[in-house]
Design an enzyme around this catalytic site. Structure first.
Site, PDB file in Angstrom:
ATOM      1  N   GLU A   1      -4.000   6.741   8.361  1.00  0.00           N
ATOM      2  CA  GLU A   1      -5.183   7.492   7.296  1.00  0.00           C
ATOM      3  C   GLU A   1      -6.220   8.359   8.277  1.00  0.00           C
ATOM      4  O   GLU A   1      -6.739   7.276   9.420  1.00  0.00           O
ATOM      5  CB  GLU A   1      -5.567   6.239   6.764  1.00  0.00           C
ATOM      6  CG  GLU A   1      -4.570   5.972   5.073  1.00  0.00           C
ATOM      7  CD  GLU A   1      -5.475   5.731   4.152  1.00  0.00           C
ATOM      8  OE1 GLU A   1      -6.442   4.999   4.622  1.00  0.00           O
ATOM      9  OE2 GLU A   1      -4.597   5.155   3.414  1.00  0.00           O
TER      10      GLU A   1
ATOM     11  N   HIS B   1     -14.344  -6.448   6.317  1.00  0.00           N
ATOM     12  CA  HIS B   1     -14.051  -5.347   5.851  1.00  0.00           C
ATOM     13  C   HIS B   1     -14.030  -6.219   4.251  1.00  0.00           C
ATOM     14  O   HIS B   1     -13.457  -5.641   3.470  1.00  0.00           O
ATOM     15  CB  HIS B   1     -12.781  -4.939   5.905  1.00  0.00           C
ATOM     16  CG  HIS B   1     -12.719  -4.131   7.319  1.00  0.00           C
ATOM     17  ND1 HIS B   1     -13.039  -2.470   7.223  1.00  0.00           N
ATOM     18  CD2 HIS B   1     -11.959  -3.756   8.277  1.00  0.00           C
ATOM     19  CE1 HIS B   1     -13.076  -2.342   7.972  1.00  0.00           C
ATOM     20  NE2 HIS B   1     -12.289  -2.918   8.772  1.00  0.00           N
TER      21      HIS B   1
ATOM     22  N   LYS C   1       0.606  -1.524  -0.088  1.00  0.00           N
ATOM     23  CA  LYS C   1      -0.016  -0.349   0.264  1.00  0.00           C
ATOM     24  C   LYS C   1       0.943   1.558   0.032  1.00  0.00           C
ATOM     25  O   LYS C   1       0.558   2.058  -0.759  1.00  0.00           O
ATOM     26  CB  LYS C   1      -0.761  -0.069   0.720  1.00  0.00           C
ATOM     27  CG  LYS C   1      -2.367  -1.407   0.820  1.00  0.00           C
ATOM     28  CD  LYS C   1      -2.949  -0.907   2.750  1.00  0.00           C
ATOM     29  CE  LYS C   1      -4.004  -1.883   2.571  1.00  0.00           C
ATOM     30  NZ  LYS C   1      -4.534  -3.017   1.577  1.00  0.00           N
TER      31      LYS C   1
ATOM     32  N   ARG D   1      -5.593  -8.416 -10.642  1.00  0.00           N
ATOM     33  CA  ARG D   1      -5.939  -9.418 -10.777  1.00  0.00           C
ATOM     34  C   ARG D   1      -7.556  -9.761 -11.090  1.00  0.00           C
ATOM     35  O   ARG D   1      -7.787  -7.791 -11.052  1.00  0.00           O
ATOM     36  CB  ARG D   1      -5.925 -10.259  -9.776  1.00  0.00           C
ATOM     37  CG  ARG D   1      -6.917  -9.964  -8.759  1.00  0.00           C
ATOM     38  CD  ARG D   1      -6.976 -10.552  -7.427  1.00  0.00           C
ATOM     39  NE  ARG D   1      -7.059  -9.874  -6.253  1.00  0.00           N
ATOM     40  CZ  ARG D   1      -8.092 -10.048  -5.633  1.00  0.00           C
ATOM     41  NH1 ARG D   1      -9.205  -9.664  -6.583  1.00  0.00           N
ATOM     42  NH2 ARG D   1      -8.191  -9.031  -4.651  1.00  0.00           N
TER      43      ARG D   1
END
Ligand code: ADP
Length: 488
Positions: A199, A234, A115, A291
């Site tokens: 974040e 999630h 990330k 993908r």
């Protein structure tokens, strides 16, 4: 390409083979001992045993898979999703063996697999990002003052995290150090990489992702968005395309941002760029999945583009045959992931035998699955049984079609998410389009279940929706002749 090997199992193996067969390409399946009698093994032209059930002794055996590909004179390997699909080393090993990897080059997989590396890469392209740090946190004190600047609650994320794992919400400053320590040790033990960053925690986000296609000749297009806000842990359960909330300007902007993300890592193939959408309409880049996604069918339904066919053409070095302006959203599509899970027991896996297994049918109903009556759900792999996908000319008609399809889908022997899907389709928040990633937490509780799952409740809701439907959908879209799935 005359023959491809599918380095995967279950529904996605069949899904890829179906397109390959239509294109006149021979197929090779590889399987574990647990999948000896699985339909995907029989569906392939040739099939080879990889090893025992655990993935690291079967579906993750790169050397063995490549060896089988070589001995069968296979020209291409499709990795599906999960397993080796986002493994840069595998992509390289396949190419080095002189076989085409049906997916991106190692560079793109590597960059987007982290990330933090992804954030760094897309920065030059001016992609909107959630406020936070874009380097691994080494100095906890400095990070704490950044957190204060951003404002609590904040989210600590593992750079190598994935599948909804490796995230911690910190509600207030006093918890910062403790949560940070926990996050680092968790990231180290789960992903072998202790890098974490922070974040801003977006309180009511919607998960919007954009499908992209990029060829080897610098052409990149997007195929609009999918909304995947109905999640548990999630992780997605219900997806739809298009999103009920984006306007044309937002759709264009988010599509362009996704194309830029793909360009930033010299992407090749089919990929998905994920964003979160805040309540004020701003969207932020989350990550790119390099993908084919589980939920790709909803995009296929509204664009009439076979994404696997595009992947194969791109891997063969062909130029994209579709241009951005050729694409138009036609109708609406919703997917329900049918998991062997018990929604009444925190969505925990429900293991057992499919004593009864009857599929729904009809125009605009597509089931991507890989099970048959009498089969056991193996405990070794993801507990998804099938993807139930419906297509209709409007969102409301699509919801209605999904309700009927869920009703016609008969599964006995295990608990599934079918009933949960029915709950979602009846819920006013979903029907109105006013929902976010907290859907399950906010509504799937005792009170909500009483309101939406009791016998008379669905009937009243259905009558109301039927009324809206009758008013709205007088125009029928022409039958889409090239949709292969409607023939099932
Ligand atoms: P993963 O790689 O594990 O899938 P993502 O970064 O894609 O992780 O995030 C998964 C989900 O977590 C998102 O769909 C969203 O629901 C939630 N999420 C991620 N980042 C934030 C954030 N900054 N604020 C609120 N929710 C977030």
């Amino acid at each position: 390409m005359k023959k491809i090997l599918i380095a995967n199992r279950g529904e996605i193996a069949i899904r890829v083979m179906r397109t390959a067969k239509r294109m006149g390409i021979k197929t090779v399946a590889v399987y574990s001992e647990a999948d000896k009698y699985a339909p995907f093994v029989r569906y392939a032209d040739e099939a080879f045993l990889l090893g025992p059930a655990p993935s690291d002794e079967s579906y993750l055996r790169m050397d063995k898979i490549i060896e089988i590909a070589k001995t069968t004179n296979t020209d291409g390997i499709h990795p599906g999703y999960g397993f080796l699909s986002e493994n840069a080393e595998f992509s390289k090993m396949v190419s080095d063996a002189g076989i085409k990897f049906i997916g991106p080059k190692p560079h793109a997989i590597k960059v987007m697999g982290s990330k933090l590396a992804a954030k760094k890469t897309v920065k030059a392209f001016d992609i909107p990002m959630v406020p936070g740090t874009d380097e691994a946190i080494t100095d906890v004190k400095a990070a704490k003052s950044i957190a204060l600047e951003i404002g609590y609650p904040i989210l600590i994320k593992a750079s190598a995290g994935g599948g909804g794992k490796g995230m911690r919400v910190v509600e207030e400053e006093s918890q910062f150090e403790e949560q940070m320590e926990l996050a680092i040790s968790e990231a180290t033990s789960s992903f072998g990489d202790g890098s974490v960053f922070i974040e801003k925690y977006i309180g009511s986000p919607r998960h919007i992702e954009v499908q992209v296609l990029a060829d080897q000749h610098d052409n990149v297009i997007h195929l609009f968005e999918r909304e995947c806000s109905v999640q548990r842990r999630h992780q997605k359960v219900v997806e739809e395309a298009p999103s009920a909330v984006l306007n044309e300007t937002q759709r264009k902007d988010i599509g362009q941002a996704a194309v830029d993300v793909a360009r930033s890592c010299q992407y090749e193939g089919a990929g998905t760029v994920e964003f979160i959408l805040d309540t004020d309409g701003s969207f932020y880049f989350l990550e790119m999945n390099t993908r084919l996604q589980v939920e790709h069918p909803v995009t296929e339904m509204i664009t009439n583009v076979d994404l696997v066919e595009q992947q194969i053409n791109i891997a063969r070095g062909e130029k994209l045959s579709i241009q951005q302006d050729d694409l138009k959203i036609q109708g609406h599509s919703i997917e329900l992931r049918v998991y062997a899970e018990d929604p009444e027991n925190k969505f925990l896996p429900s293991i057992g035998t499919l004593n009864k297994y009857i599929l729904p049918e009809g125009e605009g109903v597509r089931v991507d699955d890989a099970f048959e009556e009498g089969m056991d759900i193996p405990i070794y792999y993801d507990p998804m049984i099938a993807k139930l996908i419906v297509y209709a000319d409007s969102r409301i008609a699509c919801i209605e079609k999904m309700k009927r399809a869920i009703n016609d889908y008969k599964i006995e022997g295990i608990e599934t998410t079918l009933n949960f899907g029915q709950f979602v389709m009846h819920h006013e928040a979903f029907v109105s389009g006013d929902f976010n990633t907290h859907f399950v937490k906010n509504y799937f509780n005792e009170e909500g279940k009483k309101k939406y799952l009791e016998p008379e409740a669905p009937l009243a809701a259905a009558m109301a929706i039927q009324f809206i439907h009758d008013q709205k959908t007088k125009i029928q879209l022409p039958r889409r002749s090239s949709n292969n799935w409607q023939k099932r």
